[in-house]
Design an enzyme around this catalytic site. Structure first.
Site, PDB file in Angstrom:
ATOM      1  N   HIS A  72     -18.638  74.009 -17.782  1.00 32.43           N
ATOM      2  CA  HIS A  72     -18.125  75.094 -18.635  1.00 32.43           C
ATOM      3  C   HIS A  72     -16.764  74.743 -19.221  1.00 32.43           C
ATOM      4  O   HIS A  72     -15.911  74.149 -18.564  1.00 32.43           O
ATOM      5  CB  HIS A  72     -18.084  76.422 -17.880  1.00 32.43           C
ATOM      6  CG  HIS A  72     -17.065  76.519 -16.780  1.00 32.43           C
ATOM      7  ND1 HIS A  72     -15.797  77.001 -16.982  1.00 32.43           N
ATOM      8  CD2 HIS A  72     -17.154  76.241 -15.448  1.00 32.43           C
ATOM      9  CE1 HIS A  72     -15.139  77.012 -15.842  1.00 32.43           C
ATOM     10  NE2 HIS A  72     -15.936  76.548 -14.880  1.00 32.43           N
ATOM     11  N   ASP A 189     -10.070  73.285 -14.196  1.00 29.97           N
ATOM     12  CA  ASP A 189     -11.310  74.022 -13.966  1.00 29.97           C
ATOM     13  C   ASP A 189     -11.713  74.654 -15.298  1.00 29.97           C
ATOM     14  O   ASP A 189     -11.110  75.626 -15.732  1.00 29.97           O
ATOM     15  CB  ASP A 189     -11.066  75.085 -12.891  1.00 29.97           C
ATOM     16  CG  ASP A 189     -12.232  76.027 -12.663  1.00 29.97           C
ATOM     17  OD1 ASP A 189     -13.335  75.737 -13.120  1.00 29.97           O
ATOM     18  OD2 ASP A 189     -12.012  77.071 -12.024  1.00 29.97           O
ATOM     19  N   GLU A 223     -18.682  81.045 -18.151  1.00 29.20           N
ATOM     20  CA  GLU A 223     -18.824  80.861 -16.707  1.00 29.20           C
ATOM     21  C   GLU A 223     -17.841  81.717 -15.929  1.00 29.20           C
ATOM     22  O   GLU A 223     -18.181  82.278 -14.881  1.00 29.20           O
ATOM     23  CB  GLU A 223     -18.636  79.380 -16.340  1.00 29.20           C
ATOM     24  CG  GLU A 223     -19.002  79.042 -14.895  1.00 29.20           C
ATOM     25  CD  GLU A 223     -17.888  79.297 -13.882  1.00 29.20           C
ATOM     26  OE1 GLU A 223     -18.185  79.335 -12.673  1.00 29.20           O
ATOM     27  OE2 GLU A 223     -16.713  79.474 -14.294  1.00 29.20           O
ATOM     28  N   GLU A 224     -16.613  81.813 -16.415  1.00 31.41           N
ATOM     29  CA  GLU A 224     -15.577  82.516 -15.665  1.00 31.41           C
ATOM     30  C   GLU A 224     -15.872  84.000 -15.472  1.00 31.41           C
ATOM     31  O   GLU A 224     -15.288  84.647 -14.613  1.00 31.41           O
ATOM     32  CB  GLU A 224     -14.210  82.339 -16.339  1.00 31.41           C
ATOM     33  CG  GLU A 224     -13.665  80.919 -16.320  1.00 31.41           C
ATOM     34  CD  GLU A 224     -13.259  80.452 -14.925  1.00 31.41           C
ATOM     35  OE1 GLU A 224     -13.361  81.247 -13.964  1.00 31.41           O
ATOM     36  OE2 GLU A 224     -12.840  79.291 -14.783  1.00 31.41           O
ATOM     37  N   ASP A 244     -18.723  71.272 -11.702  1.00 34.98           N
ATOM     38  CA  ASP A 244     -17.612  72.220 -11.622  1.00 34.98           C
ATOM     39  C   ASP A 244     -16.606  71.680 -10.622  1.00 34.98           C
ATOM     40  O   ASP A 244     -16.944  70.874  -9.751  1.00 34.98           O
ATOM     41  CB  ASP A 244     -18.101  73.603 -11.209  1.00 34.98           C
ATOM     42  CG  ASP A 244     -17.252  74.727 -11.804  1.00 34.98           C
ATOM     43  OD1 ASP A 244     -16.080  74.472 -12.126  1.00 34.98           O
ATOM     44  OD2 ASP A 244     -17.772  75.851 -11.938  1.00 34.98           O
ATOM     45  N   HIS A 324      -7.139  77.677  -9.838  1.00 33.46           N
ATOM     46  CA  HIS A 324      -6.693  78.906 -10.504  1.00 33.46           C
ATOM     47  C   HIS A 324      -5.176  79.041 -10.499  1.00 33.46           C
ATOM     48  O   HIS A 324      -4.639  80.129 -10.716  1.00 33.46           O
ATOM     49  CB  HIS A 324      -7.342  80.147  -9.895  1.00 33.46           C
ATOM     50  CG  HIS A 324      -8.770  80.320 -10.297  1.00 33.46           C
ATOM     51  ND1 HIS A 324      -9.434  81.510 -10.174  1.00 33.46           N
ATOM     52  CD2 HIS A 324      -9.661  79.459 -10.841  1.00 33.46           C
ATOM     53  CE1 HIS A 324     -10.682  81.383 -10.608  1.00 33.46           C
ATOM     54  NE2 HIS A 324     -10.834  80.133 -11.018  1.00 33.46           N
TER      55      HIS A 324
END
Length: 348
Positions: A72, A189, A223-224, A244, A324
């Site tokens: 993604h 990410d 995706e998130e 991922d 994150h």
């Protein structure tokens, strides 16, 4: 031994360019266009889905057990949710944004007219010389505000700049590549995996190799927020390999120098047979693959299954530190991941 040459130079430069292309979930078109350009330059046929994801098609020696690989390109981010009376902005997080990690970060507000207005995210009433609680106050969507780099002290003045509720916010990625091989940036990410996938395809193209099975590449853009994994994939897939980021943390084997395989996450276990196949392939090709269970994690593979997908699903990716947050990985993990993807594409 590995069968393909992976260009680390291409991989890292592609990753840097992609990291510097904003793509918060819901506003990923620039990054999708970038990836589409890279694939088409390699001679790979691509198309867009209605939702804006990218599909690429690799013809294989056979098509009796078609495969797909997904990564993604959408990232965490934020959106304007309120223009405050003092002209500053309150934001709504786009999924798992960790507010303390973006305090004092530079950002751009992308207006509907195409203008980008600079600012930074700060604690409201954050001056330590005025507010004795500044150091201990909670950092969240209600206590943080955007301080615009414009002369505005009222909501009406901010609106005259073209800023509206619903405008997307691009946080500065702050990409840095060190001589020791580390890459530091926000949003590794999952742009690290997108770059790995592109490098793997380039390795096959340069070697004039053909995948064992006809394979669809899905570059998803939601995706998130949990609905990117099924977009445009055919119904008769046999295998889906999800790329991922791999987690790093207490009790886990993964690190920044290796590719990892996730055997279970918050959505449950991945396919044992496909995961075992990937682990055996890595062993045969001299790739040190680490297996882990991620307690607070889900992927496009979970979204694919929950949407009714029938294929076996496995998940691999390079180790990324401080997910994150302000993330970091190493060239060795990226190269290993790209190598394993290339090997998988040609494996029977």
């Amino acid at each position: 031994m590995a069968r393909f040459e992976i260009s680390t130079e291409y991989l890292v430069q592609t990753l840097v360019d992609l990291l510097n292309t904003p793509s918060p979930t819901g506003d990923a078109d620039y990054a999708i266009s970038f990836v589409q350009g890279e694939l088409e330059a390699m001679g790979v046929r691509t198309e867009r889905t209605i939702k804006g994801a990218l599909l690429a098609h690799l013809e294989g020696h056979r098509a009796d057990k078609p495969r797909a690989i997904t990564a993604h390109v959408d990232t965490l981010g934020a959106m304007v949710r309120q223009i405050k009376p003092n002209g500053r902005l309150k934001l709504a997080a786009l999924n798992g944004l960790n507010w303390p990690t973006v305090e004092s970060e530079g950002l751009s507000i992308a207006t509907r007219s195409g203008r980008q207005i600079r600012g930074s995210l700060v604690l409201a009433n954050g001056a330590a010389h005025v507010n004795k609680e500044a150091g201990t106050s909670l950092r969240n969507a209600d206590t943080m505000e955007v301080r615009l780099d414009e002369r505005t002290e009222r909501a009406e003045e901010t609106r005259l700049l073209g800023i509206e509720v619903g405008d997307y916010v691009y946080f500065d990625p702050r990409v840095e590549v060190s001589e020791s091989g580390f890459i530091r940036s926000r949003f590794l990410d999952d742009k690290a995996c997108v770059a790995c996938l592109l490098a793997a395809v380039k390795g096959l193209v340069d070697a004039q190799a053909t995948p064992a099975q006809t394979t669809t590449l899905l570059i998803s853009n939601f995706e998130e927020v949990g609905h990117g994994g099924m977009d445009g994939l055919q119904g008769n897939l046999f295998e889906l390999l999800v790329l991922d980021m791999a987690c790093i943390g207490e009790g886990l084997l993964g690190d920044e120098f290796h590719c990892s395989i996730c055997v279970k996450d918050g959505g449950g276990p991945y396919s044992k047979s496909l995961s075992d196949k990937i682990r055996s392939l890595a062993g045969h090709r001299g790739i040190d693959l680490h297996a882990d269970v991620y307690p607070y994690y889900s992927s496009d593979g979970t979204a694919y299954w929950r949407a009714g997908g029938q294929a076996e699903v496995a998940l691999i990716g390079p180790g990324v530190d401080t997910s994150h947050g302000y993330e970091r990985t190493h060239k060795e993990a990226l190269t290993d991941t790209a190598q394993l993807v290339a090997e998988y594409l040609v494996e029977e």
